[in-house]
Design an enzyme around this catalytic site. Structure first.
Site, mmCIF file in Angstrom:
data_model
loop_
_atom_site.group_PDB
_atom_site.id
_atom_site.type_symbol
_atom_site.label_atom_id
_atom_site.label_comp_id
_atom_site.label_asym_id
_atom_site.label_seq_id
_atom_site.Cartn_x
_atom_site.Cartn_y
_atom_site.Cartn_z
ATOM 1 N N ASP A 212 48.029 44.358 23.666
ATOM 2 C CA ASP A 212 48.294 43.492 24.815
ATOM 3 C C ASP A 212 49.736 43.620 25.282
ATOM 4 O O ASP A 212 50.010 43.690 26.487
ATOM 5 C CB ASP A 212 47.980 42.042 24.440
ATOM 6 C CG ASP A 212 47.513 41.220 25.627
ATOM 7 O OD1 ASP A 212 46.941 41.815 26.556
ATOM 8 O OD2 ASP A 212 47.712 39.997 25.624
ATOM 9 N N ASP B 55 41.478 36.766 26.456
ATOM 10 C CA ASP B 55 42.395 35.804 25.843
ATOM 11 C C ASP B 55 41.663 34.587 25.299
ATOM 12 O O ASP B 55 42.270 33.747 24.631
ATOM 13 C CB ASP B 55 43.446 35.360 26.864
ATOM 14 C CG ASP B 55 44.252 36.529 27.398
ATOM 15 O OD1 ASP B 55 44.444 37.494 26.637
ATOM 16 O OD2 ASP B 55 44.668 36.492 28.570
#
Length: 468
Positions: free
Chosen positions: A306, A353
């Site tokens: 990420d 997420d």
């Protein structure tokens, strides 16, 4: 699924400036939806895994240590492939050339790449329609080297078959994602459909009977006469494809189909969130982490994944904006100004997420409830085992991490890699709690791998059925 970073519209002179109240409302809405998804998905995950274990069914789609090692790499390849797909041809090739320069490829090779780019993308800047890249590439092949039959077939295909461009591929991808999301919503709605059809009066009798169906494609492992595969032994065949459903699944899907049609036509944020929330809940329920070690490795790998794709490149944000499909949750910041139906300036939170930390928190929920027990736990007297609350504590840690993410996002007004803040909260907090409670070994070694669908476990299940 490639995950999208949380973001808000960038500040610019021609962009509407939203008040603190508007920004807080949109952020709190995303905050609440994400936490709701994790709590419901984790509860359903414990029920789903326990049901499979009680019925002696092996769990499909598990993430073991092997899959956890490969997941960040495979996710990066998919994400980068989508990025190249959305980039215009000229930008795509120039990007590759810049990468070669960074990797210190000899200058002579870089020059050849640049000349090739100029040659093949020369007409992409004209105002008229550009010639397809594959056609330009084929035109450079000497005609005498191509058999006449292939030339004729290629000419016929080009002149008669419809051209499939990026827009058509995008429409197909959007439809598939939306269909799967609506199917997930139908799965969540099914218990209510079942209760209604079973208990309400005046329901036709054929609807009260929930007929099951099995749609499959089976392959034989040895040669057989026609018709013999149906009665062949299990070890002599294998399923290439298998899906089981029932009448109530079909009814629930039909009831949810207006959401699919509405979203494909209007792309409204409400239908987007219905699909996105359903995706998240069912993903947390069905994506099974086989062990705490596998979950820890997955989180650490995606932590760096990420950070790299959000901070190091524009890949993540480009893909998130390029895919016009419900792969993220949205809530409008201009809802007070333009109303529910007309609001269009959204804050966003990627489903990755939610789902990635969610499947780890779901594992902790199963650990709390001892879905898989050690030998000592199974022999302990009823009620003698002390309670655990790793799930509740880690949900609170996730809430704190997501709050930090949104605070940083609003402060810098830029996309943020949410896992940068979520992974430390979701991983270190339960480990710290385990150290305090003296359960570090039990947590670290918690493993559900013996219930995972693999060759070794299938043999054990088959031998157990024979003995019974």
């Amino acid at each position: 699924m490639a995950e999208a970073a949380t973001e808000i519209p960038p500040t610019a002179s021609n962009v509407t400036v939203f008040t603190f109240e508007e920004q807080a409302t949109s952020s709190l809405a995303l905050y609440g939806m994400s936490i709701l998804c994790i709590i419901i998905g984790s509860i359903r995950s414990a029920q789903y895994i326990r049901t499979n274990i009680d019925k002696k069914r092996l769990i499909e789609g598990s993430i073991t240590m092997r899959e956890a090692r490969k997941f960040p790499i495979s996710a990066s390849l998919v994400l980068f492939g989508l990025y190249l797909f959305f980039k215009p041809a000229a930008e795509r090739f120039l990007w590759v050339a810049r990468v070669f320069q960074i990797l210190r490829v000899p200058e002579e090779y870089v020059q050849k790449i640049n000349s090739t780019i100029i040659s093949y993308t020369a007409n992409t800047t004209t105002t008229g329609p550009s010639e397809p890249f594959l056609l330009r590439l084929a035109s450079r092949i000497p005609q005498e080297r191509v058999p006449e039959a292939i030339q004729n077939a290629a000419t016929y295909a080009y002149t008669n078959l419809p051209t499939i461009q990026k827009a058509e591929c995008m429409q197909l991808l959007t439809f598939l994602i939306c269909f799967e999301g609506v199917n997930a919503f139908a799965s969540l709605l099914k218990p209510f459909v079942t209760a209604f059809l079973k208990k309400m009066p005046l329901v036709p009798s054929f609807l009260r009977f929930n007929a099951p169906y099995l749609f499959s494609l089976k392959k034989g492992n040895k040669e057989m006469e026609e018709g013999d595969i149906e009665d062949a032994k299990k070890k002599e065949t294998e399923y290439l494809f298998k899906i089981d459903f029932d009448r109530y699944d079909i009814i629930a899907l039909l009831m949810c189909s207006p959401i699919l049609i509405s979203h494909l036509l209007k792309r409204h944020w409400i239908t987007n969130n219905i699909i996105g929330v359903s995706f998240s809940i069912l993903g947390i329920e069905r994506l099974h982490l086989a062990s705490f070690k596998a979950g820890s490795l997955l989180l650490v790998g995606l932590f760096f994944y990420d950070i790299f794709w959000v901070f190091g490149t524009d890949v993540m944000t480009s893909v998130a904006k390029g895919i016009d499909a419900p792969i993220l949750l949205q809530f409008p910041q201009d809802i007070y100004r333009n109303g529910i139906m007309e609001a269009s300036k959204h804050s966003m939170l990627g489903l990755g997420d939610i789902v990635i930390p969610g499947i780890f928190i779901a594992l902790l929920r199963r650990f709390d409830y001892r879905v898989v027990q050690t030998t000592a736990e199974s022999k302990a007297p009823q009620g003698s085992l002390k309670g655990r609350y790793y799930f509740v504590v880690t949900v609170v840690a996730y809430m704190a991490g997501l709050f930090i993410t949104m605070a940083v996002m609003h402060h810098f007004k830029a996309a943020q890699p949410a896992l940068l803040y979520l992974v430390p909260c979701c991983l270190f907090v339960p480990l710290l709690l385990a150290v305090i409670r003296g359960e570090l070994s039990a947590l670290w070694n918690y493993d559900e791998s013996r219930h995972v669908d693999n060759e070794e476990n299938r043999k054990k299940v088959d031998s157990g059925k024979k003995n019974n």
